[in-house]
Design an enzyme around this catalytic site. Structure first.
Site, PDB file in Angstrom:
ATOM      1  N   CYS A  92     -32.953   2.536  10.732  1.00 52.65           N
ATOM      2  CA  CYS A  92     -34.260   3.620  11.193  1.00 52.65           C
ATOM      3  C   CYS A  92     -35.147   3.438  10.518  1.00 52.65           C
ATOM      4  O   CYS A  92     -35.658   3.497   8.970  1.00 52.65           O
ATOM      5  CB  CYS A  92     -33.329   4.941  10.872  1.00 52.65           C
ATOM      6  SG  CYS A  92     -35.109   6.462  11.607  1.00 52.65           S
ATOM      7  N   ASP A 169     -19.785  -7.556   3.497  1.00 57.67           N
ATOM      8  CA  ASP A 169     -19.708  -8.840   2.409  1.00 57.67           C
ATOM      9  C   ASP A 169     -19.760  -8.780   0.940  1.00 57.67           C
ATOM     10  O   ASP A 169     -19.041  -9.275   0.171  1.00 57.67           O
ATOM     11  CB  ASP A 169     -21.472  -8.784   2.843  1.00 57.67           C
ATOM     12  CG  ASP A 169     -21.549  -9.224   3.819  1.00 57.67           C
ATOM     13  OD1 ASP A 169     -21.073  -9.369   4.310  1.00 57.67           O
ATOM     14  OD2 ASP A 169     -23.427  -9.486   4.283  1.00 57.67           O
ATOM     15  N   SER A 534       8.760  -4.551  -1.250  1.00 56.94           N
ATOM     16  CA  SER A 534       9.448  -2.903  -1.811  1.00 56.94           C
ATOM     17  C   SER A 534       8.680  -2.442  -2.631  1.00 56.94           C
ATOM     18  O   SER A 534       8.530  -1.254  -2.556  1.00 56.94           O
ATOM     19  CB  SER A 534      10.505  -2.885  -2.374  1.00 56.94           C
ATOM     20  OG  SER A 534      12.249  -3.398  -1.111  1.00 56.94           O
ATOM     21  N   ASN A 535       7.561  -3.550  -2.831  1.00 56.79           N
ATOM     22  CA  ASN A 535       7.072  -2.625  -4.281  1.00 56.79           C
ATOM     23  C   ASN A 535       7.280  -1.837  -5.626  1.00 56.79           C
ATOM     24  O   ASN A 535       7.232  -0.967  -5.701  1.00 56.79           O
ATOM     25  CB  ASN A 535       5.904  -2.276  -3.500  1.00 56.79           C
ATOM     26  CG  ASN A 535       4.861  -2.014  -4.813  1.00 56.79           C
ATOM     27  OD1 ASN A 535       4.721  -2.709  -5.836  1.00 56.79           O
ATOM     28  ND2 ASN A 535       4.019  -1.027  -5.270  1.00 56.79           N
ATOM     29  N   ASN A 536       8.845  -2.038  -6.034  1.00 53.12           N
ATOM     30  CA  ASN A 536      10.149  -1.417  -6.844  1.00 53.12           C
ATOM     31  C   ASN A 536      10.119  -2.083  -7.830  1.00 53.12           C
ATOM     32  O   ASN A 536      11.131  -2.036  -8.688  1.00 53.12           O
ATOM     33  CB  ASN A 536      10.808  -1.498  -6.026  1.00 53.12           C
ATOM     34  CG  ASN A 536      12.006  -2.255  -5.804  1.00 53.12           C
ATOM     35  OD1 ASN A 536      10.986  -3.348  -5.630  1.00 53.12           O
ATOM     36  ND2 ASN A 536      12.946  -2.329  -5.537  1.00 53.12           N
ATOM     37  N   ARG A 570       4.970  13.788  22.304  1.00 57.15           N
ATOM     38  CA  ARG A 570       6.097  12.959  22.330  1.00 57.15           C
ATOM     39  C   ARG A 570       5.863  12.869  20.484  1.00 57.15           C
ATOM     40  O   ARG A 570       4.746  12.123  19.980  1.00 57.15           O
ATOM     41  CB  ARG A 570       5.829  11.058  22.527  1.00 57.15           C
ATOM     42  CG  ARG A 570       7.126  10.663  22.942  1.00 57.15           C
ATOM     43  CD  ARG A 570       7.571   9.222  23.234  1.00 57.15           C
ATOM     44  NE  ARG A 570       8.162  10.273  24.965  1.00 57.15           N
ATOM     45  CZ  ARG A 570       8.754   9.325  25.366  1.00 57.15           C
ATOM     46  NH1 ARG A 570       7.996   7.800  25.298  1.00 57.15           N
ATOM     47  NH2 ARG A 570       9.358   9.418  26.243  1.00 57.15           N
ATOM     48  N   GLN A 667       8.907  -6.309   8.907  1.00 59.67           N
ATOM     49  CA  GLN A 667       8.500  -5.568   7.499  1.00 59.67           C
ATOM     50  C   GLN A 667       8.638  -7.367   6.655  1.00 59.67           C
ATOM     51  O   GLN A 667       7.510  -7.064   5.928  1.00 59.67           O
ATOM     52  CB  GLN A 667       8.781  -5.048   6.765  1.00 59.67           C
ATOM     53  CG  GLN A 667       8.696  -3.453   8.182  1.00 59.67           C
ATOM     54  CD  GLN A 667      10.121  -2.541   7.519  1.00 59.67           C
ATOM     55  OE1 GLN A 667       9.175  -1.289   6.496  1.00 59.67           O
ATOM     56  NE2 GLN A 667      10.691  -2.338   8.002  1.00 59.67           N
ATOM     57  N   ARG A 739      17.081   1.274  -8.572  1.00 62.72           N
ATOM     58  CA  ARG A 739      16.017  -0.072  -8.603  1.00 62.72           C
ATOM     59  C   ARG A 739      14.676  -0.306  -8.240  1.00 62.72           C
ATOM     60  O   ARG A 739      13.995  -0.043  -7.312  1.00 62.72           O
ATOM     61  CB  ARG A 739      17.036  -1.204  -7.114  1.00 62.72           C
ATOM     62  CG  ARG A 739      18.041  -1.425  -7.604  1.00 62.72           C
ATOM     63  CD  ARG A 739      18.845  -2.552  -6.350  1.00 62.72           C
ATOM     64  NE  ARG A 739      18.246  -2.782  -5.732  1.00 62.72           N
ATOM     65  CZ  ARG A 739      18.234  -4.724  -6.273  1.00 62.72           C
ATOM     66  NH1 ARG A 739      19.009  -4.871  -6.733  1.00 62.72           N
ATOM     67  NH2 ARG A 739      17.367  -5.181  -5.751  1.00 62.72           N
TER      68      ARG A 739
END
Length: 788
Positions: A92, A169, A534-536, A570, A667, A739
């Protein structure tokens, strides 16, 4: 019930009643802008404020009329997964004039808007700041012209501004990642992966041009993520005579049985004399010097398009919520701020400090102070450049140091995307440091059987983009095979171990630490890199592979939501992996706009399930007639996916019907995301440098002997830093039965998911609110620029 901590601040105490917030997107579009708009609108409405869209950026603000429209909860439904910006963006010219800004101020005052949330690049944010500084003067003029009442000057005395940086960027100083960058990298990597197969078939060289007129971030990171042979960026032009060096390298790669070459050029690439380097120039050079069959591909606006990645959706949602909090807390004296990301935390930084720093980079480049330009870009950029140089250029054997150390690399646990990138990086950095690198197949099971062989620089070419584990991985723990493993370590004279894997890798290292008492072979430096979907893993906020799994979940949820929108009324129940760790369900839920996510860490009972059903019943009365519920596979023994599906089906009879979907092993598969390729590459390089340092420190009388706690570490990302933590010390932070770590940072994101799904909840904002300053180069420990 425990009394709430008096030092904690909960956002319920912040009210937006009587306030009006407007949100606009300006400048070039970026994927994830819609997620930010959605978060601002919903958070604003949640705290009781009025929220307005300003369509077509500043142009809409100047033109007024229908361009400024009140937003409702439903009006931002279904925009999370859409690329670009739904409310439009325009350059603009009029807003750059005083008259234009006067019109804009008039349009805002008419609607009582004094809070602006601007999503755009540095130009858009600078414009917003100027508007804010002129605000009271503009209102006085409007009174003189009889356009507004005199009391409006008092009533709307200050304009508050919060910025979020939307730019593919990643060219804005003061944040590790801007909204849209990760998605643009996804587009680039998709194209590069596709081009590699055709280049391989015909033994071709491809020269790719990626966006970045003034910033080489996309070029550099995509070169790192695909193992490109050469990269040209504006911040670090090549030395004079680079043409010859590049051709030598391409020729050497071909001689080494490599069937293709990939060269990446940023659109703003220049040489040392600030003269542009074009893709055609590079192509003609390769054809002239080497005669290779060479093609040019210009990616162009493909990079701006497509659906936002999981990372960008979460980043934008977190930033949008933080931006509203910042507007609620701001006073007339607070400087305009930008909500940004440092490591894993969202923080606020003064807008003009960031803009000045961003302009400094350009100045440094114009004045040929290239080293300084790289430093000003921040640690993340500097790190990327160092790592790229380390991995891309193989020194001749004569120039390598010789260390006489042997280092073994292995994968343990389930496969995770990005493991191969980590192995490649470790092998190449190890060789650069003068070590002999050994690859162990099939984890500790392969180790005890002697499946160990030396691995060379060229053996790991092209590994970065491969999913799964090319070395092979097993869940077998070493405890039962200690004697055999010790024997193999003697036979191959292994002086250090790098273990890349999940929870089993942590358990393995703890067992090997214990075995040091009886087997001297394990008195060597050992390092673990967390790699599990699992990022555990305790001791790290993020694991290699989790980002790829999140993207797989989000992509599937998008398709399922689309199917539900078509059939209307649904609800889908979706089961995610993760063991007992609810990371994938929670963060996947936030990124895909789920209504609820059931996890083990936050216990729930039949009353909660009932409340969720009622909430969905209410939702079906609105125009959003679909629901999405995520359930972690082990969240509850009795409330199984089938049970929840049957309960919802029964309770929702006549209002909505139900479907269930178990995502399963999809996954775990797929090509690694750019984030996982980079994260794996960078932490692995850092781990190898640590191993080299430890080997030197512990080498005595002709042998390595390391038996202290700090010689067996996990390298993890904690908040903003990459830290080496002795695995023995992580024992206390771990729940070994389930775990999972005892404390998990991402649980703080759960209230966001609930707020954005219209649930009343409590949200601790104690961490928010401090404005941090942009410093020239952040201190050493803020090394979590590893993230990307």
């Amino acid at each position: 019930m425990a009394q709430p901590d008096s030092k904690k601040i909960f956002f319920e105490n912040l009210s937006g009643a009587g306030k009006a917030i407007a949100v606009l997107t300006s400048g070039g579009d970026a994927q994830g802008m819609n997620a930010a708009v959605r978060a601002v609108v919903r958070m604003g409405l949640y705290v009781g404020a009025k929220v307005y869209f300003i369509h077509e950026g500043y142009q809409g603000m100047v033109d007024g009329g229908d361009n400024i429209e009140e937003a409702t909860w439903e009006s931002v439904s279904s925009m999370l997964q859409v690329g670009g910006t739904v409310i439009g963006s325009a350059r603009c010219k009029e807003f750059r004039t005083h008259e234009g800004r006067l019109k804009a101020a008039h349009n805002l005052v008419l609607r009582g808007i004094t809070n602006l949330c601007v999503i755009g690049g540095d130009g858009s944010l600078t414009g917003a700041n100027l508007f804010r500084e002129e605000w009271s003067g503009l209102l006085s003029e409007l009174v003189q012209q009889g356009l507004i009442e005199a009391d409006a000057v008092q009533k709307y005395s200050a304009l508050h501004i919060v910025g979020m940086v939307g730019s593919i960027d990643n060219d804005f100083c003061g944040t590790d990642m801007t909204i849209g960058t990760d998605s643009a990298l996804h587009r680039i990597i998709e194209v590069v992966d596709a081009i590699m197969t055709t280049a391989q078939s015909h033994q071709r060289t491809f020269v790719l041009e990626v966006m970045g007129r003034h910033c080489g971030y996309l070029a550099l990171v995509s070169a790192l993520a695909c193992g490109a042979d050469w990269v040209l960026i504006p911040e670090m032009p090549p030395e004079d005579g680079w043409e010859e060096k590049m051709c030598e390298k391409l020729s050497a790669n071909r001689a080494g049985m490599k069937r293709l070459n990939i060269l990446i050029v940023a659109e703003g690439a220049i040489d040392r004399n600030n003269k542009p380097i074009t893709t055609d120039y590079v192509k003609n050079l390769v054809v002239k010097c080497l005669g290779f069959d060479t093609r040019v591909t210009i990616l162009g606006h493909v990079q701006r398009g497509g659906t936002p990645s999981a990372f960008d959706r979460i980043l934008a949602s977190r930033m949008g919520v933080e931006a509203v909090l910042a507007l609620l807390e701001t006073t007339a004296d607070t400087p305009a701020c930008v909500v940004s990301l440092y490591g894993n935390q969202s923080v606020r930084v003064p807008l003009m400090e960031c803009v000045q720093m961003t302009q400094e980079v350009q100045k440094a480049m114009d004045q040929k102070r290239f080293e300084e330009a790289v430093k000003l870009r921040g640690r993340s950029f500097e790190n990327n450049l160092k790592t790229y140089k380390l991995l891309a250029h193989h020194k001749p054997v004569a120039e390598l140091p010789t260390s006489n150390f042997n280092v073994a690399v292995l994968n343990v646990g389930a496969p995770a995307a990005g493991m191969n990138a980590a192995v490649r990086s470790a092998v190449r950095v190890g060789i650069s440091e003068g070590h002999k690198m050994f690859a162990v197949s099939d984890g500790f099971e392969g180790f005890c059987k002697g499946q160990i062989k030396e691995i060379k620089w060229g053996d790991v070419g092209g590994w970065t983009g491969q999913g799964g584990s090319l070395l092979g991985t097993k869940r077998t723990l070493p405890a039962k095979h200690v004697d055999k493993i010790a024997e193999q370590m003697r036979n191959h004279s292994i002086n250090a171990l790098l273990v890349i894997g999940g929870f089993e890798a942590l358990e393995s290292l703890l067992q090997l630490c214990e075995a040091r008492a009886s087997h001297e072979e394990f008195c060597i430096p050992m390092c673990m890199l967390p790699a599990t979907i699992s990022n555990n893993i305790p001791g790290t906020d993020l694991s290699i592979g989790a980002d790829t799994a999140l993207n797989a979940i989000v992509e599937t949820c998008d398709r399922i939501k689309q199917s539900a929108s078509g059939t209307k009324r649904r609800v889908f129940i979706i089961e995610t992996m993760g063991g007992y760790c609810g990371y994938l369900a929670t963060v996947g839920g936030l990124a895909s706009g789920a209504d609820a996510a059931y996890i083990y860490e936050e216990s729930f009972d039949i009353r909660d399930l009932q409340a969720n059903v009622e909430h969905l019943t209410e939702k079906m009365k609105t125009s959003i007639q679909r629901g999405l519920v995520l359930r972690n596979e082990n969240c509850n023994d009795n409330y199984t996916t089938d049970f929840i599906y049957q309960l919802y089906s029964e309770e929702g009879k006549g209002v909505f019907d139900c479907r269930k979907n178990v995502l399963g092993h999809m996954q775990q598969g797929g090509a690694p995301s750019p984030f996982d390729r980079n994260f794996g590459t960078k932490i692995s390089a850092k781990a190898m440098q640590w191993i080299s340092k430890k080997l030197e420190e512990t080498y005595r009388r002709g042998q390595v002997f390391a038996n202290t706690e700090d010689s067996c570490c996990l390298l993890g990302m904690r908040r903003r830093a990459l830290v080496f933590q002795p695995v023995v010390q992580l024992k206390d932070e771990t729940d070994f039965v389930h775990r999972i770590p005892k404390e998990q940072w991402w649980l703080k994101l759960r209230p966001l998911m609930k707020i954005l799904a219209k649930y009343k909840t409590s949200y601790d904002v104690s961490d928010s609110g401090q404005v941090e300053h942009v410093v020239r180069s952040r201190p050493k420990d803020t090394d979590a620029s590893v993230a990307m």
